[in-house]
Design a protein around this motif. Structure first.
Motif, PDB file in Angstrom:
ATOM      1  N   THR A   1      84.706  23.855  87.493  1.00  0.00           N
ATOM      2  CA  THR A   1      84.882  25.306  87.441  1.00  0.00           C
ATOM      3  C   THR A   1      83.557  25.998  87.169  1.00  0.00           C
ATOM      4  N   ALA A   2      83.190  26.927  88.040  1.00  0.00           N
ATOM      5  CA  ALA A   2      81.901  27.613  87.931  1.00  0.00           C
ATOM      6  C   ALA A   2      81.792  28.640  89.048  1.00  0.00           C
ATOM      7  N   VAL A   3      80.778  29.468  88.926  1.00  0.00           N
ATOM      8  CA  VAL A   3      80.363  30.294  90.066  1.00  0.00           C
ATOM      9  C   VAL A   3      79.368  29.460  90.869  1.00  0.00           C
ATOM     10  N   TYR A   4      79.641  29.326  92.152  1.00  0.00           N
ATOM     11  CA  TYR A   4      78.798  28.530  93.040  1.00  0.00           C
ATOM     12  C   TYR A   4      77.896  29.451  93.855  1.00  0.00           C
ATOM     13  N   TYR A   5      76.617  29.098  93.873  1.00  0.00           N
ATOM     14  CA  TYR A   5      75.618  29.891  94.588  1.00  0.00           C
ATOM     15  C   TYR A   5      74.970  29.053  95.681  1.00  0.00           C
TER      16      TYR A   5
END
Length: 126
Positions: A90-94
């Motif tokens: 779970t994370a913001v993916y860039y």
């Protein structure tokens, strides 16, 4: 180069998602393309990268065997196929791009990449 990431969402543990990152503005094939992620309260960390020609790939140990980075130079797009997802993914993916060969290597730093997309949130529920 301008980058636009998409494909994030909510998925159960063990599920799959595919992220896409569309590039515009410069010759896509000149760029090493990478994916990073940032979980709440943590630093941005490297996930995967693919070389300009697509011949070399690099992965963080935490995603090896589960994630696959690919690129379609004709469509100016890089993908991140994520399988067997875990709550810790779970994370913001860039997505990121850089036109130096240095950036495509084992465990590059976020500072090695000069262009960034806006991020897409991936949430994996247990």
């Amino acid at each position: 180069v301008q980058l636009q990431a998409s494909g994030g969402g909510l998925v159960q543990a063990g599920g799959s998602l595919r992220l896409s990152c569309a590039a515009s503005g410069r010759t896509f094939s000149r760029y090493c393309m990478g994916w990073f992620r940032q979980a709440p309260g943590k630093e941005r960390e490297f996930v995967a990268a693919r070389s300009r020609s697509g011949g070399s790939t690099y992965y963080a140990d935490s995603v090896k065997g589960r994630f696959t980075i690919s690129r379609d130079n004709a469509r100016n797009t890089v993908y991140l196929q994520m399988n067997s997802l875990k709550p810790e993914d779970t994370a913001v993916y860039y997505c990121a791009a850089d036109d130096t060969t240095w950036s495509c290597r084992v465990s590059p730093a976020a500072s090695d990449f000069g262009s960034w997309g806006q991020g897409t949130l991936v949430t994996v529920s247990s």
